[in-house]
Design a protein around this motif. Structure first.
Motif, PDB file in Angstrom:
ATOM      1  N   PHE A 283       0.911  -1.063  -0.023  1.00 50.94           N
ATOM      2  CA  PHE A 283      -0.041  -0.042   0.065  1.00 50.94           C
ATOM      3  C   PHE A 283       1.007   1.292  -0.015  1.00 50.94           C
ATOM      4  N   ALA A 284       1.975   1.139   0.955  1.00 51.01           N
ATOM      5  CA  ALA A 284       2.677   2.450   1.157  1.00 51.01           C
ATOM      6  C   ALA A 284       3.647   2.532  -0.188  1.00 51.01           C
ATOM      7  N   THR A 285       4.215   1.432  -0.562  1.00 44.84           N
ATOM      8  CA  THR A 285       5.194   1.396  -1.658  1.00 44.84           C
ATOM      9  C   THR A 285       4.710   1.786  -3.061  1.00 44.84           C
ATOM     10  N   GLY A 286       3.254   1.308  -3.125  1.00 41.33           N
ATOM     11  CA  GLY A 286       2.631   1.426  -4.406  1.00 41.33           C
ATOM     12  C   GLY A 286       2.226   2.794  -4.707  1.00 41.33           C
ATOM     13  N   LEU A 287       1.867   3.566  -3.537  1.00 41.35           N
ATOM     14  CA  LEU A 287       1.250   4.981  -3.589  1.00 41.35           C
ATOM     15  C   LEU A 287       2.412   6.067  -3.276  1.00 41.35           C
ATOM     16  N   GLY A 288       3.476   5.753  -2.485  1.00 38.56           N
ATOM     17  CA  GLY A 288       4.353   6.747  -2.232  1.00 38.56           C
ATOM     18  C   GLY A 288       3.566   7.917  -1.225  1.00 38.56           C
ATOM     19  N   PRO A 289       3.764   9.104  -1.792  1.00 45.42           N
ATOM     20  CA  PRO A 289       3.068  10.080  -0.789  1.00 45.42           C
ATOM     21  C   PRO A 289       1.592  10.045  -0.700  1.00 45.42           C
TER      22      PRO A 289
END
Length: 421
Positions: A283-289
């Motif tokens: 989730f975090a790696t795929g979306l970044g900021p």
């Protein structure tokens, strides 16, 4: 004929016990076979693999000597109640499909002769897989499926170590109550959920707890978890503009939702998710900021682990072994496997009925787990009464605990879009 039938039955029983590691049912055994059932391929493979890693680490803790680890079965090798027998984890890939999960239970129980099953992450898969285990008379310990309905079926072989969606919902509404006391205007809520077992049950629980809190649900949108686009569904939510949006979605849909919110330039003041996809490292790696600002309930947090030596040790071991931080999903799997191992050790047997009885009598203090819970003790429905949750918010690419206050590390960012600025 009666004598022949008795001999045949005895041979079948002996073969079954031999498949569990060559035990006579108590005292000693060569190894204890456990089934691990998760989505190791398909759209939820990253989550399934993360859960598997937590289970594998628990097996390593049991099988190898960890003298400085203050957890049951940490010091020493194997299960002392079974003469030091090691655990062997045999995995099954559900592919995220209920019918495949049920079939894997058949294979693992009848073919591999496992003593118990742990799984299956997704509530819909857990529903069918645990029903199959019930028919086969084998304990099924669930680690991360939070649908309330799972422990309302009257099953005798099903146990859940983690919190239910209702437990999580109450934690999140307590958080909203605290925000209201601090001056935030929270008058309405909305629900955005996948049209499946997990999403539909969670939406119902959210409506129930919202009514108790006196907050009207102004919009409730179900979406196809396989949908390529969520634009029209998000537009429905924007039309009602709730103060808080509750979300139940697995990884792919969670990422699509956050991208759609950005594309439509719409963000509710707060987004509160029921974990799952929002707890996936992807989730975090795929979306970044774009992930910043989202909040989620959690059964475990790395920040809380810093305050409990055993939890920190386990989290460090996980990081060293897999090159990634432990998540609530992997922590819950670790906890479920270790709890099951303690029950088997106490039972001193690989016989399913004796393991079930030991699970029913299990009583593990919270400080003897890695979780922020009061402990592990199952009620007559198989639900752990000691499970609890916290609320985290993604801030600068990392989840930080924001509630309850006594466990929080930072103040929440409200409204959520300020976290993306």
């Amino acid at each position: 004929m009666r004598k022949l039938t008795s001999i045949t039955a005895a041979l079948v029983l002996a073969a079954g016990l031999a498949g569990c590691g060559g035990s006579d049912g108590a005292g000693t055994t060569d190894e204890v076979k456990l089934a691990g059932l998760w989505p190791l391929s398909g759209p939820n493979a990253t989550q399934g693999t993360d859960v598997l890693h937590g289970a594998e680490l628990a097996v390593d803790i049991v099988n190898n000597d960890h003298p400085g680890l203050d957890l049951p079965l940490g010091p020493g090798k194997g299960l002392p109640g079974l003469g030091g027998a090691p655990i062997k984890l045999i995995t099954g890939d559900t592919q995220g499909k209920p019918e495949v999960g049920a079939g894997e239970v058949d294979r693992l129980v009848t073919g591999e002769k496992v003593a118990a099953v742990v799984g299956s992450y997704q509530s819909g898969v857990t529903l069918t897989a645990s029903q199959r285990a019930e028919r086969l008379g084998v304990p099924f310990v669930n680690e991360a499926s939070s649908s309330v309905a799972l422990t309302e079926r009257g099953l005798k072989w099903f146990f859940r170590t983690g919190p239910t969606d209702e437990t999580f919902a109450r934690s999140m509404f307590d958080y909203l109550k605290a925000r209201q006391a601090g001056g935030d205007q929270i008058r309405t809520v909305g629900i955005f959920h996948s049209n499946d077992q997990f999403g539909n049950d969670g939406a119902g629980v959210t409506e129930k707890v919202a009514a108790e809190a006196g907050l009207p649900v102004t919009v409730n949108v179900a979406f196809d978890p396989t949908a390529a686009d969520l634009g029209s569904q998000v537009a429905q939510v924007r039309g009602k503009n709730p103060d808080v949006l509750f979300v139940l979605a697995y990884t792919d849909a969670a990422i699509k939702l956050m991208k759609t919110l950005d594309q439509l330039k719409y963000h509710p003041p707060a987004l509160l998710a029921y974990g799952t996809g929002f707890a996936d490292p992807a989730f975090a790696t795929g979306l970044g900021p774009l992930a910043n600002g989202a909040s989620t309930r959690a059964a475990w947090s790395g920040e809380i682990a810093e305050k409990r030596p055993a939890a920190k040790t386990v989290a460090d071991l996980f990081q060293q072994r897999y090159g990634a931080p432990m998540t609530e999903n992997s922590a819950r799997a670790f906890t479920a496997v270790l709890a099951l191992a303690q029950a088997i050790d106490t039972a001193k047997s690989v016989e399913p009925a004796k393991i079930r009885d030991a699970l029913r009598a299990l009583d593990i203090p919270g400080e003897k787990t890695i979780m922020p819970w009061t402990g592990i003790k199952f009620d007559d429905k198989g639900q752990n009464t000691g499970a609890a949750g916290v609320v985290e918010q993604m801030i600068e690419g990392k989840y930080r605990v924001v509630f309850p206050a006594e466990l929080s590390s930072v103040q929440p960012i409200w409204p959520m879009n300020k976290a993306q600025q």
